[in-house]
Design a protein around this motif. Structure first.
Motif, PDB file in Angstrom:
ATOM      1  N   TYR A  36       0.824  -1.209   0.000  1.00 46.39           N
ATOM      2  CA  TYR A  36       0.000   0.000   0.000  1.00 46.39           C
ATOM      3  C   TYR A  36       0.860   1.260   0.000  1.00 46.39           C
ATOM      4  CZ  TYR A  36      -3.532   3.406   1.292  1.00 46.39           C
ATOM      5  OH  TYR A  36      -4.355   4.512   1.311  1.00 46.39           O
ATOM      6  N   ARG A  37       2.038   1.195   0.582  1.00 47.07           N
ATOM      7  CA  ARG A  37       2.869   2.387   0.734  1.00 47.07           C
ATOM      8  C   ARG A  37       3.662   2.719  -0.524  1.00 47.07           C
ATOM      9  NH1 ARG A  37       8.365   2.185   3.968  1.00 47.07           N
ATOM     10  NH2 ARG A  37       8.785   1.199   1.945  1.00 47.07           N
ATOM     11  N   TYR A  38       3.608   1.910  -1.561  1.00 50.30           N
ATOM     12  CA  TYR A  38       4.526   2.051  -2.683  1.00 50.30           C
ATOM     13  C   TYR A  38       4.466   3.441  -3.320  1.00 50.30           C
ATOM     14  CZ  TYR A  38       6.990   1.188  -7.023  1.00 50.30           C
ATOM     15  OH  TYR A  38       7.880   1.270  -8.073  1.00 50.30           O
ATOM     16  N   SER A  39       3.266   3.970  -3.579  1.00 49.84           N
ATOM     17  CA  SER A  39       3.156   5.269  -4.231  1.00 49.84           C
ATOM     18  C   SER A  39       3.742   6.377  -3.370  1.00 49.84           C
ATOM     19  CB  SER A  39       1.697   5.571  -4.566  1.00 49.84           C
ATOM     20  OG  SER A  39       0.898   5.587  -3.391  1.00 49.84           O
ATOM     21  N   TRP A  40       3.547   6.289  -2.071  1.00 54.19           N
ATOM     22  CA  TRP A  40       4.150   7.274  -1.168  1.00 54.19           C
ATOM     23  C   TRP A  40       5.670   7.126  -1.161  1.00 54.19           C
ATOM     24  CZ3 TRP A  40       0.732  10.654   0.986  1.00 54.19           C
ATOM     25  CH2 TRP A  40      -0.609  10.281   0.999  1.00 54.19           C
ATOM     26  N   TRP A  41       6.116   5.910  -1.222  1.00 55.30           N
ATOM     27  CA  TRP A  41       7.545   5.578  -1.201  1.00 55.30           C
ATOM     28  C   TRP A  41       8.261   6.263  -2.362  1.00 55.30           C
ATOM     29  CZ3 TRP A  41       9.902   0.392  -2.994  1.00 55.30           C
ATOM     30  CH2 TRP A  41      11.140   0.168  -2.375  1.00 55.30           C
ATOM     31  N   VAL A  42       7.674   6.169  -3.553  1.00 60.09           N
ATOM     32  CA  VAL A  42       8.278   6.785  -4.730  1.00 60.09           C
ATOM     33  C   VAL A  42       8.289   8.307  -4.609  1.00 60.09           C
ATOM     34  CG1 VAL A  42       8.066   7.037  -7.226  1.00 60.09           C
ATOM     35  CG2 VAL A  42       7.611   4.824  -6.175  1.00 60.09           C
ATOM     36  N   VAL A 150       7.809  18.524   7.636  1.00 59.14           N
ATOM     37  CA  VAL A 150       7.583  19.556   6.627  1.00 59.14           C
ATOM     38  C   VAL A 150       8.021  19.088   5.240  1.00 59.14           C
ATOM     39  CG1 VAL A 150       7.851  21.368   8.343  1.00 59.14           C
ATOM     40  CG2 VAL A 150       9.827  20.679   7.003  1.00 59.14           C
ATOM     41  N   ILE A 151       8.887  18.078   5.147  1.00 61.41           N
ATOM     42  CA  ILE A 151       9.311  17.564   3.846  1.00 61.41           C
ATOM     43  C   ILE A 151       8.400  16.434   3.381  1.00 61.41           C
ATOM     44  CG2 ILE A 151      11.153  16.459   2.554  1.00 61.41           C
ATOM     45  CD1 ILE A 151      11.682  19.364   3.213  1.00 61.41           C
ATOM     46  N   PHE A 152       8.252  15.394   4.184  1.00 65.82           N
ATOM     47  CA  PHE A 152       7.519  14.205   3.762  1.00 65.82           C
ATOM     48  C   PHE A 152       6.045  14.222   4.154  1.00 65.82           C
ATOM     49  CE2 PHE A 152      11.963  12.782   4.569  1.00 65.82           C
ATOM     50  CZ  PHE A 152      12.303  12.529   3.248  1.00 65.82           C
ATOM     51  N   GLY A 153       5.638  15.108   5.047  1.00 64.44           N
ATOM     52  CA  GLY A 153       4.240  15.143   5.473  1.00 64.44           C
ATOM     53  C   GLY A 153       3.923  14.152   6.562  1.00 64.44           C
ATOM     54  N   THR A 154       4.831  13.227   6.841  1.00 62.03           N
ATOM     55  CA  THR A 154       4.661  12.208   7.881  1.00 62.03           C
ATOM     56  C   THR A 154       5.983  12.071   8.619  1.00 62.03           C
ATOM     57  OG1 THR A 154       3.111  11.017   6.447  1.00 62.03           O
ATOM     58  CG2 THR A 154       3.954   9.839   8.373  1.00 62.03           C
ATOM     59  N   ALA A 155       5.922  11.982   9.924  1.00 58.18           N
ATOM     60  CA  ALA A 155       7.124  11.802  10.733  1.00 58.18           C
ATOM     61  C   ALA A 155       6.782  10.921  11.923  1.00 58.18           C
ATOM     62  CB  ALA A 155       7.684  13.146  11.203  1.00 58.18           C
ATOM     63  N   THR A 156       7.761  10.170  12.384  1.00 59.33           N
ATOM     64  CA  THR A 156       7.553   9.236  13.485  1.00 59.33           C
ATOM     65  C   THR A 156       8.680   9.368  14.502  1.00 59.33           C
ATOM     66  OG1 THR A 156       6.322   7.622  12.169  1.00 59.33           O
ATOM     67  CG2 THR A 156       7.411   6.805  14.129  1.00 59.33           C
ATOM     68  N   ASP A 296      -0.888  17.304   6.893  1.00 55.58           N
ATOM     69  CA  ASP A 296      -2.233  17.491   6.359  1.00 55.58           C
ATOM     70  C   ASP A 296      -2.715  16.154   5.835  1.00 55.58           C
ATOM     71  OD1 ASP A 296      -4.557  18.725   5.673  1.00 55.58           O
ATOM     72  OD2 ASP A 296      -3.807  19.670   3.840  1.00 55.58           O
ATOM     73  N   LEU A 297      -4.031  15.958   5.801  1.00 57.28           N
ATOM     74  CA  LEU A 297      -4.580  14.667   5.434  1.00 57.28           C
ATOM     75  C   LEU A 297      -5.625  14.805   4.345  1.00 57.28           C
ATOM     76  CD1 LEU A 297      -5.088  12.946   8.906  1.00 57.28           C
ATOM     77  CD2 LEU A 297      -3.285  12.509   7.244  1.00 57.28           C
ATOM     78  N   VAL A 298      -5.804  13.727   3.597  1.00 56.89           N
ATOM     79  CA  VAL A 298      -6.893  13.597   2.637  1.00 56.89           C
ATOM     80  C   VAL A 298      -7.649  12.327   2.991  1.00 56.89           C
ATOM     81  CG1 VAL A 298      -7.517  13.267   0.229  1.00 56.89           C
ATOM     82  CG2 VAL A 298      -5.654  14.823   0.824  1.00 56.89           C
ATOM     83  N   SER A 299      -8.900  12.500   3.379  1.00 60.14           N
ATOM     84  CA  SER A 299      -9.762  11.374   3.708  1.00 60.14           C
ATOM     85  C   SER A 299      -9.106  10.499   4.784  1.00 60.14           C
ATOM     86  CB  SER A 299     -10.078  10.576   2.439  1.00 60.14           C
ATOM     87  OG  SER A 299     -11.025   9.573   2.700  1.00 60.14           O
ATOM     88  N   ASN A 300      -9.036   9.200   4.532  1.00 63.70           N
ATOM     89  CA  ASN A 300      -8.501   8.265   5.536  1.00 63.70           C
ATOM     90  C   ASN A 300      -7.095   7.796   5.201  1.00 63.70           C
ATOM     91  OD1 ASN A 300      -9.222   6.784   3.300  1.00 63.70           O
ATOM     92  ND2 ASN A 300      -9.961   5.015   4.460  1.00 63.70           N
ATOM     93  N   ASP A 301      -6.322   8.618   4.482  1.00 62.21           N
ATOM     94  CA  ASP A 301      -4.945   8.237   4.181  1.00 62.21           C
ATOM     95  C   ASP A 301      -4.128   8.136   5.465  1.00 62.21           C
ATOM     96  OD1 ASP A 301      -5.332   8.105   1.483  1.00 62.21           O
ATOM     97  OD2 ASP A 301      -4.698  10.174   1.106  1.00 62.21           O
ATOM     98  N   PRO A 302      -3.316   7.078   5.603  1.00 57.71           N
ATOM     99  CA  PRO A 302      -2.473   6.991   6.803  1.00 57.71           C
ATOM    100  C   PRO A 302      -1.278   7.935   6.759  1.00 57.71           C
ATOM    101  CG  PRO A 302      -2.066   5.118   5.362  1.00 57.71           C
ATOM    102  CD  PRO A 302      -3.212   5.888   4.753  1.00 57.71           C
ATOM    103  N   TYR A 303      -0.847   8.319   5.552  1.00 57.66           N
ATOM    104  CA  TYR A 303       0.300   9.205   5.392  1.00 57.66           C
ATOM    105  C   TYR A 303      -0.181  10.608   5.033  1.00 57.66           C
ATOM    106  CZ  TYR A 303       2.595   4.672   5.044  1.00 57.66           C
ATOM    107  OH  TYR A 303       3.028   3.388   5.292  1.00 57.66           O
ATOM    108  N   GLY A 304       0.598  11.611   5.421  1.00 62.88           N
ATOM    109  CA  GLY A 304       0.185  12.990   5.266  1.00 62.88           C
ATOM    110  C   GLY A 304       0.779  13.675   4.057  1.00 62.88           C
ATOM    111  N   ARG A 305       0.200  14.842   3.739  1.00 60.42           N
ATOM    112  CA  ARG A 305       0.743  15.740   2.728  1.00 60.42           C
ATOM    113  C   ARG A 305       1.586  16.798   3.415  1.00 60.42           C
ATOM    114  NH1 ARG A 305      -2.906  11.986   0.682  1.00 60.42           N
ATOM    115  NH2 ARG A 305      -3.031  12.180  -1.568  1.00 60.42           N
ATOM    116  N   SER A 306       2.478  17.437   2.651  1.00 64.40           N
ATOM    117  CA  SER A 306       3.438  18.339   3.279  1.00 64.40           C
ATOM    118  C   SER A 306       3.642  19.587   2.447  1.00 64.40           C
ATOM    119  CB  SER A 306       4.777  17.625   3.447  1.00 64.40           C
ATOM    120  OG  SER A 306       5.373  17.401   2.171  1.00 64.40           O
ATOM    121  N   PRO A 307       4.196  20.654   3.052  1.00 63.99           N
ATOM    122  CA  PRO A 307       4.634  21.808   2.262  1.00 63.99           C
ATOM    123  C   PRO A 307       5.702  21.440   1.247  1.00 63.99           C
ATOM    124  CG  PRO A 307       4.513  22.374   4.591  1.00 63.99           C
ATOM    125  CD  PRO A 307       4.324  20.894   4.494  1.00 63.99           C
TER     126      PRO A 307
END
Length: 588
Positions: A36-42, A150-156, A296-307
């Motif tokens: 599921y993460r492949y598109s975010w990965w790229v 701020v780069i990837f939209g998701t941080a852990t 930032d989020l779109v719907s139920n995406d587990p990963y976020g959007r970023s600046p």
């Protein structure tokens, strides 16, 4: 966070049935999350290429020998990197500064600024929590967290117990981890693949917990095996799905954690690795140790959007135009040349001030001496366009929001109202992200650290009157204060308007509860609550003042009556005075 008694963390010894069930479940879920993460990965790889090349792992491969080689070949102009760094630094100093208070604890309406036993206990808890954050690596970790955000939209960020510093924070980089959400859209599920040296694996999990190939490599007489790397898999997820006892966990624990050997260098990231997949450790937690934030989020995406995603086109354009500008300047300084064939075997000078003689040069209508080349490129136009791109990058990364004062020309006639309007307008765009950071990041961080400190016996016992009650968190960071100060401008403008109408309409202030307005204004400015007296104290002061005014008025009346009697007694009536006449019963 609450004050309910906690159960001790359980680290049970492994058993084959529980291990097999846990490994089968965890490996299957990790593979599905990877797909599921492949598109975010790229997308993350492209963002890392242009903004943060050393915070991304394209493939989790052990024993890589090129790890330290230059990897920022895509970045020619560092403006985008600087703008992203400014935003991350602004979040550090504005939301969780290591030098300023950024949170307060509260039980109901009682906070740490009062003098009650509960307030003193809250103040001591705050002091200890701030000390834990300062003595551990938390502030270094949260700085990297904001940069990733701020780069990837998701941080852990992972927060584990530590014997020396109470807590130890780890920042998995993008490409290592997988995120999933629960039924309430919270990012509570965390999986990752990462590399560890065999020496580190044995140090962390113990030699007896490792597989036979790892033990053999660790025990090589020359010690060379300890520097080899293997892939370790890691999972953290809620422990409420009914599988707790099946996987060897206590159902009293809210979250469960698994570590296992995923594979070796022969076949990395494969379910058919030559190195056997081997269970390393299971552990349970009362609070969630994996803190995941999304910009930032779109719907139920587990990963976020970023600046960074918004700024990527401008960053690409900036690199391309910077390259073209450098090429244009290079061609102007050292351009490609064309020459008559008769010069092929003749000496030619291209040095500054050098001279090359060409037979028949003037017969072509050219002057006797001229420049050997005259090449012009639109350098000025390219420079102007580059400046526009840099300004867009600055706005995309909210640099104009965090540095409002430096964005405007200094004028002597700037009013306070105009400044408040500019500041409040600039914070509108950043507001949703700040709210999400409070909810998804700082709240779980405080909950986790408070729980660790409480179980370690570092925090003082709570007063009996608040046992079992919830502790609320109030954020008092610089950005939080700036937002509240912007909101206070509305109260100030209302009071100014009412004050301006007061000469024309004397009863205009009857429409305003001035006591509440002052109290709310002070609260928005984050002033010490002791500055504003309590309603009971204000009522008592006003009652005393009214009694004093009434007593003064009564004294004035008595004095006036005495003066009137004295004046009346001095009036003569028929050789006597009124007082003596009245005393003698003679009517005037």
């Amino acid at each position: 966070m609450s004050l309910e008694p906690a159960f001790p963390t359980i680290d049970r010894s492994s058993n084959s049935d529980a291990d097999a069930a846990a490994l089968k479940y965890s490996q299957g879920r990790l593979l599905s999350l990877r797909n599921y993460r492949y598109s975010w990965w790229v997308h993350w790889r492209e963002l890392a290429d242009f903004f943060l090349p050393r915070r991304y792992r394209w493939i989790i491969t052990p024993n890589m020998q090129s790890r330290g080689s230059p990897i920022n070949q895509h970045i020619l102009d560092s403006t985008g990197v600087i703008c992203a760094r400014n935003l991350a630094s602004g979040l550090v100093s504005g939301k969780s500064s290591p030098t300023r208070p950024w949170f307060k604890l509260r039980v109901g309406k009682i906070d740490s600024t009062l003098t009650s036993p509960v307030s003193l206990w809250l103040a001591e808890c705050e002091r200890i929590l701030y000390l834990i954050f300062a003595e551990s690596n938390f502030y270094n970790s949260i700085a990297q967290f904001y940069y990733d955000l701020v780069i990837f939209g998701t941080a852990t960020q992972l927060i584990f117990e530590d014997f020396e510093n109470v807590i130890n924070c780890i920042n998995p980089c993008a490409g290592e981890y997988y995120i999933d959400i629960d039924g309430k859209y919270r990012p509570t599920i965390f999986y990752r693949e990462f590399t560890m040296t065999i020496g580190a694996v044995v140090d962390e999990f113990g030699l007896a917990s490792c597989s036979e190939p790892v033990r053999n490599a660790y025990n090589l007489p020359d010690g060379s095996g300890r520097a080899r790397e293997i892939i370790v898999a890691h999972s953290i997820e809620p422990n409420d799905d009914g599988n707790a006892e099946k996987f060897g966990f206590s159902p009293k624990l809210a979250f469960r954690e698994l570590f296992w050997e995923w594979g070796g260098s022969a076949s990395p990231q494969s379910t058919n690795s030559l190195a056997p997949q081997h269970f390393l450790r299971r552990k349970g937690y009362h609070e969630r140790p994996n803190i995941t934030g999304r910009w930032d989020l779109v719907s139920n995406d587990p990963y976020g959007r970023s600046p960074g995603m918004d700024a990527l086109p401008d960053q690409k354009q900036l690199q391309l135009e910077s390259k073209r500008k450098a090429q244009a300047i290079d061609k102007m300084v050292n351009p490609p040349l064309v020459a008559d064939v008769q010069l092929k075997n003749q000496p030619t000078s291209l040095l500054p001030g050098g001279m090359t003689y060409v037979q028949g040069y003037t017969t072509s209508g050219k002057p006797g001496i001229a420049s050997i080349y005259d090449t012009k490129f639109p350098i000025q136009e390219i420079t102007e366009d580059l400046n526009e791109v840099r300004q867009r990058l600055s706005k995309t990364f909210f640099n104009d929001v965090l540095m409002t004062a430096s964005q405007y020309e200094t004028r002597s006639n700037v009013t306070a109202i105009e400044w408040d309007m500019r500041k409040s307008e600039s914070l509108v765009a950043l507001g949703p992200a700040l709210e999400r950071i409070d909810h998804e990041v700082l709240g779980p961080v405080l909950d986790r650290v408070f729980g660790i400190a409480s179980r370690a016996g570092i925090l003082p016992p709570a007063p009996p009157e608040i046992q079992g009650q919830a502790i609320n968190v109030e954020y008092v960071s610089m950005l939080q204060q700036a937002q509240q100060a912007a909101a206070s401008a509305g109260i100030e403008r209302v009071l100014q308007l009412a004050g301006g109408l007061l000469p024309a309409k004397e009863d205009i202030m009857d429409n305003i509860d001035s006591d509440y307005a002052l109290d709310k204004y002070s609260e928005l400015l984050n002033n010490d609550p002791k500055i504003i007296r309590s309603p009971e104290a204000v009522a008592q002061i006003r009652q005393q003042r009214a009694e004093q005014v009434a007593a003064a008025q009564q004294a004035e009346q008595v004095k006036a009556m005495a003066e009137a009697g004295k004046n009346l007694g001095s009036i003569e009536l028929g050789g006597g005075n009124v007082a003596s006449a009245l005393a003698g019963g003679i009517a005037p």
